[in-house]
Scaffold this active site. Structure first.
Site, PDB file in Angstrom:
ATOM      1  N   SER A 251       1.076  -1.153  -0.076  1.00 45.52           N
ATOM      2  CA  SER A 251      -0.084  -0.047   0.022  1.00 45.52           C
ATOM      3  C   SER A 251       0.764   1.027   0.186  1.00 45.52           C
ATOM      4  CB  SER A 251      -0.796   0.134   1.162  1.00 45.52           C
ATOM      5  OG  SER A 251      -0.244  -0.281   2.364  1.00 45.52           O
ATOM      6  N   ASN A 278      -4.151  -1.874  -1.369  1.00 48.75           N
ATOM      7  CA  ASN A 278      -4.548  -2.621  -0.413  1.00 48.75           C
ATOM      8  C   ASN A 278      -4.616  -4.287  -0.598  1.00 48.75           C
ATOM      9  OD1 ASN A 278      -6.735  -4.361   1.297  1.00 48.75           O
ATOM     10  ND2 ASN A 278      -6.588  -2.250   2.300  1.00 48.75           N
ATOM     11  N   ALA A 279      -3.769  -4.834   0.247  1.00 48.80           N
ATOM     12  CA  ALA A 279      -3.433  -6.400  -0.144  1.00 48.80           C
ATOM     13  C   ALA A 279      -4.950  -7.047  -0.422  1.00 48.80           C
ATOM     14  CB  ALA A 279      -2.944  -6.962   1.082  1.00 48.80           C
ATOM     15  N   CYS A 339       3.729 -11.809  12.166  1.00 52.21           N
ATOM     16  CA  CYS A 339       4.587 -11.345  13.239  1.00 52.21           C
ATOM     17  C   CYS A 339       3.827 -10.880  14.636  1.00 52.21           C
ATOM     18  CB  CYS A 339       5.567 -10.210  12.709  1.00 52.21           C
ATOM     19  SG  CYS A 339       4.473  -8.706  12.121  1.00 52.21           S
TER      20      CYS A 339
HETATM   21  N1  SAH Z   1       7.483  -8.307   3.740  1.00 51.28           N
HETATM   22  C1  SAH Z   1       8.287  -7.350   4.043  1.00 51.28           C
HETATM   23  C2  SAH Z   1       7.918  -6.827   5.582  1.00 51.28           C
HETATM   24  C3  SAH Z   1       6.429  -6.402   5.443  1.00 51.28           C
HETATM   25  S1  SAH Z   1       6.271  -4.999   6.549  1.00 51.28           S
HETATM   26  C4  SAH Z   1       9.908  -7.706   4.310  1.00 51.28           C
HETATM   27  O1  SAH Z   1      10.194  -8.672   4.370  1.00 51.28           O
HETATM   28  O2  SAH Z   1      10.733  -6.580   4.361  1.00 51.28           O
HETATM   29  C5  SAH Z   1       4.565  -4.563   5.988  1.00 51.28           C
HETATM   30  C6  SAH Z   1       4.156  -4.099   4.918  1.00 51.28           C
HETATM   31  O3  SAH Z   1       2.964  -4.005   4.423  1.00 51.28           O
HETATM   32  C7  SAH Z   1       4.741  -2.542   4.811  1.00 51.28           C
HETATM   33  O4  SAH Z   1       5.274  -2.185   3.561  1.00 51.28           O
HETATM   34  C8  SAH Z   1       3.281  -1.769   4.749  1.00 51.28           C
HETATM   35  O5  SAH Z   1       3.355  -0.618   3.821  1.00 51.28           O
HETATM   36  C9  SAH Z   1       2.304  -2.847   3.959  1.00 51.28           C
HETATM   37  N2  SAH Z   1       0.947  -2.763   4.265  1.00 51.28           N
HETATM   38  C10 SAH Z   1       0.329  -2.497   5.688  1.00 51.28           C
HETATM   39  N3  SAH Z   1      -0.973  -2.779   5.482  1.00 51.28           N
HETATM   40  C11 SAH Z   1      -1.177  -3.279   4.003  1.00 51.28           C
HETATM   41  C12 SAH Z   1      -2.221  -3.494   3.332  1.00 51.28           C
HETATM   42  N4  SAH Z   1      -3.492  -3.370   3.924  1.00 51.28           N
HETATM   43  N5  SAH Z   1      -2.161  -3.282   2.104  1.00 51.28           N
HETATM   44  C13 SAH Z   1      -1.149  -3.491   1.604  1.00 51.28           C
HETATM   45  N6  SAH Z   1       0.023  -3.349   2.153  1.00 51.28           N
HETATM   46  C14 SAH Z   1      -0.043  -3.232   3.619  1.00 51.28           C
END
Ligand code: SAH
Length: 398
Positions: A251, A278-279, A339
């Site tokens: 996002s 958004n995921a 996590c």
């Molecule tokens: N997978 C990454 C760490 C993820 S941290 C690694 O290994 O380095 C979480 C990530 O999710 C962040 O970049 C944040 O921007 C994203 N995020 C948070 N909520 C989200 C959502 N609803 N949809 C998409 N991305 C999201």
């Protein structure tokens, strides 16, 4: 600041005796040793109800965890020299486990330094202080890092919202030396960059490094979807491990810019594309477009930050896993992580199994992983164990 005394109520020393280091405000004999009037970060001697010395640490009358024990050695309370000593012990573990200087050097309580996180990017250091007791020691913390590591720069990312629980404000500060805009690190033989100031938390998610390395044997060409990709740690490595094509979804526009930069840095630009969304929406849209992937990585932020979020957060994990399974090709691999400390390994597995049934899929658990060794678990402090990753094979129902 002189040292005050903190006397515990009868039987409230059990947790400390078993090795924990937190004290909750309802465990303190506040008649004998009032918390009121103590300064946030106040140095304290902790004694049991009979006055027997248990250890020294620091207190914060404004926090639910009103004190943390730092030392069980009367001769060595929390001073600059104890910080240097604990940093050296932390460093020796990382130097044993890592060939390159990119890791979490200090993981709070697990390294005997409650309220402090330190990440190392070669000769650049990004640290975060989360308690008033550590904040009071800020100058000593910086001096200790300088003494042990002689870094080019130390950046304090004291902008975490959890500082609010300790009554601390949020700020970012260059505490020593110089800090470029971008931090560089190596993982899995690749080079990555993250933004020092704008990056998430302290920059890189070192905790997943071992789990990412495990991914190699699951990649046989094919399409990969990296959900909540941040700067592409999983996705760019998947490309380098031989995936034909990788889609990174996040996002954050800033994170995806860094995915592109990291793909370019490793000559993987042709294979890696990004999608800002958004995921949950992205997974739904990909399904309606009849897209399929051979391997999907789900590494979302913590959906359960506090125990009270458990129900809602569990539902979010379930929805995300369900949606991902629908996008997998017939004999696909799902790498799913949580996590959230409050999401147990058992519950995550159960939820994935239920998601499989819901989608009429048969799920096989192939491997599981936890946080990397630079995030050691303190066996007496369950909160220090938080990361779970499952490697799953997803088949049509048997
Ligand atoms: N997978 C990454 C760490 C993820 S941290 C690694 O290994 O380095 C979480 C990530 O999710 C962040 O970049 C944040 O921007 C994203 N995020 C948070 N909520 C989200 C959502 N609803 N949809 C998409 N991305 C999201």
């Amino acid at each position: 600041m002189s040292t005050a005394q903190l006397r515990l109520n009868k039987n409230q020393d059990r947790r400390l005796r078993f090795g924990h280091c937190w004290i909750y405000s309802n465990e303190v004999d506040t008649k004998a040793t009032p918390l009121k009037g103590m300064e946030p970060g106040q140095a304290v001697d902790i004694v049991n109800h009979q006055g027997k010395w248990l250890g020294s640490g620091y207190a914060n009358p404004h926090s639910l965890i009103c004190a943390r024990l730092v030392s069980r050695d009367r001769e060595h309370p929390l001073t600059g020299s104890l910080l240097v000593h604990r940093l050296k012990i932390a460093l020796s573990l990382r130097e044993r486990m890592h060939t390159k200087p990119y890791y979490r050097l200090v993981f709070g309580e697990s390294d005997g330094l409650p309220g402090l996180v330190v990440d190392r990017y070669g000769d650049l250091i990004v640290a975060q202080i989360t308690t008033a007791g550590m904040e009071r020691m800020k100058a000593e913390v910086v001096a200790a890092i300088e003494k042990v590591l002689k870094p080019v720069g130390i950046l304090l990312r004291n902008d975490s919202s959890i500082r609010g629980q300790e009554g601390l404000d949020q700020y970012i500060e260059l505490a020593a030396g110089k800090m470029p805009e971008l931090l560089t690190l190596e993982e899995g033989g690749l080079k990555f960059q993250v933004q020092a100031q704008e990056g998430q938390k302290t920059g890189w998610f070192f905790d997943q490094a071992d789990n990412r390395a495990r991914m190699a044997r699951y990649i046989r060409g094919g399409r990969v979807l990296d959900v909540c990709s941040y700067v592409g740690a999983w996705g760019v490595q998947a490309a380098a491990m031989g995936a034909k094509e990788v889609v990174c979804v996040d996002s954050s526009a800033g994170a995806l810019e860094m995915v592109q930069a990291n793909a370019a840095l490793n000559d993987m630009s042709k294979k890696v594309s990004t999608e800002r969304a958004n995921a949950f929406d992205a997974l739904r849209d990909l399904r309606s477009e009849r897209e399929h992937f051979d391997l999907i990585i789900l590494d979302p932020p913590a959906f359960i930050k506090r125990r009270k979020d458990t129900k809602e957060g569990t539902l979010a994990y379930k929805r995300l896993n369900q949606a991902a399974m629908q996008l997998l090709s017939k004999d696909g691999i799902l790498i799913t992580s949580s996590c959230s400390h409050h999401m147990s390994q058992e519950n995550l597995l159960q939820l994935v199994q239920q998601a499989g049934r819901h989608n009429d899929r048969f799920v096989q658990l192939l491997e599981q992983g936890q946080q990397a060794t630079d995030h050691p678990i303190h066996p007496a402090i369950p909160e220090t164990a938080y990361l779970k990753s499952f490697y799953l094979r997803v088949l049509p129902a048997f």
